[in-house]
Design an enzyme around this catalytic site. Structure first.
Site, mmCIF file in Angstrom:
data_model
loop_
_atom_site.group_PDB
_atom_site.id
_atom_site.type_symbol
_atom_site.label_atom_id
_atom_site.label_comp_id
_atom_site.label_asym_id
_atom_site.label_seq_id
_atom_site.Cartn_x
_atom_site.Cartn_y
_atom_site.Cartn_z
ATOM 1 N N TRP A 184 33.747 39.889 37.267
ATOM 2 C CA TRP A 184 33.085 38.647 37.646
ATOM 3 C C TRP A 184 32.387 38.874 38.976
ATOM 4 O O TRP A 184 32.968 39.471 39.887
ATOM 5 C CB TRP A 184 34.059 37.467 37.784
ATOM 6 C CG TRP A 184 33.328 36.270 38.341
ATOM 7 C CD1 TRP A 184 32.464 35.458 37.669
ATOM 8 C CD2 TRP A 184 33.316 35.821 39.707
ATOM 9 N NE1 TRP A 184 31.914 34.528 38.529
ATOM 10 C CE2 TRP A 184 32.426 34.728 39.782
ATOM 11 C CE3 TRP A 184 33.965 36.238 40.867
ATOM 12 C CZ2 TRP A 184 32.174 34.036 40.980
ATOM 13 C CZ3 TRP A 184 33.720 35.553 42.065
ATOM 14 C CH2 TRP A 184 32.834 34.458 42.103
ATOM 15 N N GLU A 225 32.494 38.066 32.721
ATOM 16 C CA GLU A 225 32.770 36.626 32.858
ATOM 17 C C GLU A 225 31.572 35.817 33.334
ATOM 18 O O GLU A 225 31.184 35.883 34.495
ATOM 19 C CB GLU A 225 33.944 36.434 33.830
ATOM 20 C CG GLU A 225 34.355 34.978 33.994
ATOM 21 C CD GLU A 225 35.528 34.795 34.959
ATOM 22 O OE1 GLU A 225 35.917 35.774 35.632
ATOM 23 O OE2 GLU A 225 36.027 33.657 35.053
ATOM 24 N N LYS A 227 29.374 32.246 34.208
ATOM 25 C CA LYS A 227 29.582 30.878 34.675
ATOM 26 C C LYS A 227 28.237 30.212 34.840
ATOM 27 O O LYS A 227 27.204 30.883 34.864
ATOM 28 C CB LYS A 227 30.477 30.861 35.909
ATOM 29 C CG LYS A 227 29.893 30.892 37.292
ATOM 30 C CD LYS A 227 31.017 31.100 38.315
ATOM 31 C CE LYS A 227 31.348 29.859 39.111
ATOM 32 N NZ LYS A 227 32.434 30.078 40.095
ATOM 33 N N ASP A 258 35.995 31.113 30.944
ATOM 34 C CA ASP A 258 36.775 30.436 31.973
ATOM 35 C C ASP A 258 36.586 28.931 31.780
ATOM 36 O O ASP A 258 35.455 28.443 31.737
ATOM 37 C CB ASP A 258 36.304 30.880 33.363
ATOM 38 C CG ASP A 258 37.128 30.287 34.497
ATOM 39 O OD1 ASP A 258 37.343 29.054 34.506
ATOM 40 O OD2 ASP A 258 37.556 31.049 35.386
ATOM 41 N N HIS A 261 34.141 26.954 34.065
ATOM 42 C CA HIS A 261 32.798 27.467 34.330
ATOM 43 C C HIS A 261 31.662 26.770 33.608
ATOM 44 O O HIS A 261 30.528 27.214 33.653
ATOM 45 C CB HIS A 261 32.740 28.963 34.005
ATOM 46 C CG HIS A 261 33.424 29.809 35.038
ATOM 47 N ND1 HIS A 261 33.303 31.169 35.092
ATOM 48 C CD2 HIS A 261 34.231 29.469 36.065
ATOM 49 C CE1 HIS A 261 34.012 31.648 36.096
ATOM 50 N NE2 HIS A 261 34.588 30.633 36.699
ATOM 51 N N HIS A 285 40.121 32.690 30.771
ATOM 52 C CA HIS A 285 40.628 32.304 32.079
ATOM 53 C C HIS A 285 40.950 30.823 31.952
ATOM 54 O O HIS A 285 40.060 29.983 32.076
ATOM 55 C CB HIS A 285 39.587 32.534 33.175
ATOM 56 C CG HIS A 285 39.656 33.898 33.772
ATOM 57 N ND1 HIS A 285 38.940 34.266 34.884
ATOM 58 C CD2 HIS A 285 40.395 34.978 33.421
ATOM 59 C CE1 HIS A 285 39.225 35.538 35.176
ATOM 60 N NE2 HIS A 285 40.101 35.975 34.296
ATOM 61 N N ASP A 293 34.124 23.431 39.399
ATOM 62 C CA ASP A 293 34.969 24.600 39.100
ATOM 63 C C ASP A 293 36.082 24.691 40.145
ATOM 64 O O ASP A 293 36.169 25.643 40.900
ATOM 65 C CB ASP A 293 34.063 25.843 39.138
ATOM 66 C CG ASP A 293 34.817 27.135 38.880
ATOM 67 O OD1 ASP A 293 35.828 27.090 38.171
ATOM 68 O OD2 ASP A 293 34.373 28.181 39.388
ATOM 69 N N ASP A 295 39.390 24.872 40.000
ATOM 70 C CA ASP A 295 40.567 25.706 39.806
ATOM 71 C C ASP A 295 41.874 24.997 40.126
ATOM 72 O O ASP A 295 42.721 25.520 40.845
ATOM 73 C CB ASP A 295 40.429 27.013 40.592
ATOM 74 C CG ASP A 295 39.367 27.930 39.996
ATOM 75 O OD1 ASP A 295 39.615 28.493 38.926
ATOM 76 O OD2 ASP A 295 38.275 28.045 40.585
ATOM 77 N N ASP A 325 43.620 31.263 35.598
ATOM 78 C CA ASP A 325 42.774 31.402 36.790
ATOM 79 C C ASP A 325 42.690 30.060 37.508
ATOM 80 O O ASP A 325 41.857 29.222 37.163
ATOM 81 C CB ASP A 325 41.374 31.904 36.388
ATOM 82 C CG ASP A 325 40.502 32.161 37.612
ATOM 83 O OD1 ASP A 325 41.022 32.126 38.743
ATOM 84 O OD2 ASP A 325 39.287 32.391 37.434
HETATM 85 C C1 RNT Z 1 35.233 32.743 39.695
HETATM 86 C C2 RNT Z 1 35.860 33.352 38.488
HETATM 87 C C3 RNT Z 1 36.776 34.499 38.771
HETATM 88 C C4 RNT Z 1 37.714 34.270 39.942
HETATM 89 C C5 RNT Z 1 38.827 35.279 40.045
HETATM 90 C C6 RNT Z 1 39.491 35.263 41.381
HETATM 91 O O1 RNT Z 1 34.468 31.646 39.388
HETATM 92 O O2 RNT Z 1 36.521 32.376 37.755
HETATM 93 O O3 RNT Z 1 37.477 34.802 37.618
HETATM 94 O O4 RNT Z 1 38.272 32.997 39.938
HETATM 95 O O5 RNT Z 1 38.396 36.529 39.693
HETATM 96 ZN ZN ZN Z 2 37.706 33.056 36.123
#
Ligand code: RNT
Ligand code: ZN
Length: 417
Positions: A184, A225, A227, A258, A261, A285, A293, A295, A325
C-alpha cells in the site's frame, strides 16, 4: 455446565433450520485472522527515527500503556491472542523490524531483522504476513513514493518493496505457512491534478520492477491495496480501485479490499464475489470507517456480517485471506485487538450458521420465505454457540476476557510511561 446445556438447546433450534453446529464450529476453527501488529503501538514502528505518522494515516487518542519495544508488543499480542478463539496470524509492517539500535534504512532491511518475530511466531504456531512501509519516512514526506517524479526516490521504494517480498518469502519458508505481502502506498493529491496519467504509468512501472523476480507462491503471495481517497489525497489517489483491479488481474496478484477505502455507502462485501470471478485469491483489510477512512475498531455491524457471509456461505475461506486494519489509541489497545478480532470470528460463526433453506427458497423463486428466514435468523441463539466455541478453544466466552485485560492493564500496561 450451563454453557453446554445452552449449546445443546441452541443445537435443536439450528437443526430445525438445517444447520449442523458441529460442522460449522469445525470449519470456523480452520479460518485464520491476521491480526495487525500496528494496533499495539499506534502505527509507530521501531526504527526510532522520530518520523511522525503521516501520509494520510491518523491515530487519535493517547490511552496509556502503548508498546514501546518489540518485546512489549509481543507480550501484548500474547495477551490478546489468549483471549481470541482459534489459531491466527500476525501481520507485520516493515518498520517493526529489530535493528539492534542501528540505523537501517528501508532499502536495506533483511530477513535477519525479523528473526525474533519469526521465532516468536514459530513458538506460537502462528503464520506471518508482511507489508513494506511506504510512509512515515523523509522520502515519503511529500506524499509520493512509487509514483514519485524523482527516479531516485522511486528506486528507493522499489528496493524497499523488493526486500519486503524476500522477507515475506523467508517468513513463509521458516514457518511453513505462506506469507501474504501487501503493498500500500499513500501517493495522491489534495487538489485536482493536471495529470492523472503519468503518475499511474510510473506506478505500474515501479510495481512491475518490484514483482519482476519470481517467488514461489508457496512462500509468498503479493497483494496490492487500492483506495479512493485519504487525508491529503482527497482529490486523487494514484493507486485507485480500477488501477489496482486491472493490475491484479493482468499480473496475477491478489487484490486487497480494505473496508475503509471506499465511499461511505459502498461496502466491500459485494466486491468479493465479483473479483473472485477473475482472481484466484484476495486479501481483506477488515476495518470500520466512520465518515472517512477512520480505522475504527471493528464492531459486529451489518457491514461486517455481510463480509463474513460472502466468505463463509460461499466456501471462500481458502481464497480470501482475512486481515484486520484499524488503529485506535483512545481505548486499551489489547482490548481493541481482542474486541475487533473476536467480532471477526463471531461474524464468521454467524455466517457459518446460515440456514441452507434460505438459498433453497431463493432458488425456488420464493423470496417471501427467503426474507422471512433471513429475519428469523437474526434472533437465533448464536450467543450460546459462541460461548461454547470460546470455551472449547480454551478462551473465555461472554465478557470474562475483559477482566483479564483489566488485570493486565493494572500489572503491566500502567507501568509503562
Ligand atoms: C492505508 C491502508 C494501509 C494501512 C496499513 C498500516 O489506508 O489501509 O493498509 O492502514 O498498511
Ligand atoms: Zn488497509
Amino acid at each position: 455446565m450451563s454453557i453446554e446445556k445452552a449449546y445443546l438447546l441452541a443445537g435443536e433450534r439450528y437443526a430445525a433450520v438445517g444447520v449442523d453446529l458441529e460442522r460449522a464450529l469445525k470449519t470456523l476453527a480452520t479460518i485464520p485472522i491476521s491480526l495487525h501488529c500496528w494496533q499495539g503501538d499506534d502505527v509507530g514502528g521501531f526504527e526510532n527515527t522520530g518520523g511522525a505518522l503521516g501520509n494520510g494515516l491518523a491515530v487519535t487518542g493517547n490511552y496509556p500503556g502503548k508498546a514501546r519495544t518489540p518485546d512489549e508488543l509481543r507480550a501484548d499480542l500474547d495477551k490478546a491472542l489468549s483471549l481470541i478463539p482459534g489459531k491466527h496470524r500476525l501481520n507485520l509492517h516493515a518498520f517493526y523490524g529489530e535493528f539492534g539500535g542501528k540505523k537501517v534504512d528501508r532499502d536495506a532491511i533483511e530477513p535477519k531483522h525479523f528473526a525474533n518475530w519469526i521465532s516468536w511466531a514459530k513458538k506460537n504456531g502462528l503464520g506471518l504476513d508482511f507489508n513494506p512501509t511506504c510512509f512515515s519516512h523523509p522520502k515519503a514526506a511529500d506524499g509520493f513514493t512509487l509514483s514519485h517524479t524523482d527516479k531516485n526516490i522511486r528506486k528507493f521504494w522499489i528496493e524497499h518493496c523488493i526486500r519486503s517480498r524476500e522477507i515475506g518469502a523467508a517468513m513463509g519458508k521458516a514457518l511453513g505457512k505462506t506469507c501474504v505481502t501487501n503493498v500500500w502506498i499513500p501517493d495522491g493529491m489534495k487538489d485536482t491534478p493536471a495529470d492523472r496519467v503519468a503518475p499511474r504509468a510510473r506506478l505500474a512501472e515501479s510495481l512491475d520492477a518490484i514483482f519482476k523476480k519470481h517467488i514461489s507462491s508457496k512462500l509468498n503471495l503479493d497483494a496490492v491495496e487500492p483506495k479512493l481517497f485519504g487525508i491529503g489525497s482527497e482529490s486523487f489517489v494514484v493507486g485507485s480501485h480500477e488501477f489496482y483491479l486491472g493490475y491484479a488481474v493482468s499480473r496475477k496478484k491478489l487484490l486487497t479490499l480494505d473496508a475503509g477505502h471506499y465511499h461511505p455507502t459502498e461496502g466491500i462485501a459485494d466486491k468479493v464475489s465479483s473479483v473472485l470471478q477473475y482472481l484466484p485469491e484476495i486479501l481483506l483489510h477488515v476495518s470500520r470507517g466512520v465518515r472517512w477512512d477512520s480505522d475504527h475498531v471493528v464492531v459486529l455491524n451489518d457491514d461486517l456480517l455481510a463480509i463474513a457471509r460472502e466468505i463463509a456461505v460461499n466456501g471462500f475461506e481458502k481464497r480470501v485471506h482475512i486481515g484486520l486494519d484499524y488503529f485506535d489509541a483512545s481505548i486499551n489497545r489489547v482490548a481493541a485487538w481482542t474486541i475487533g478480532t473476536r467480532n471477526m470470528v463471531r461474524a464468521l460463526l454467524i455466517a457459518l450458521l446460515e440456514s441452507p433453506l434460505i438459498r433453497t427458497a431463493e432458488a425456488a423463486g420464493d423470496f417471501t420465505t427467503r426474507l422471512a428466514l433471513q429475519e428469523e435468523a437474526k434472533t437465533l441463539p448464536v450467543g450460546a454457540v459462541w460461548d461454547y466455541y470460546c470455551e472449547s478453544q480454551g478462551v473465555p466466552g461472554g465478557d470474562a476476557w475483559l477482566t483479564e485485560v483489566k488485570r493486565y492493564e493494572k500489572i503491566v500496561l500502567s507501568k509503562r510511561n
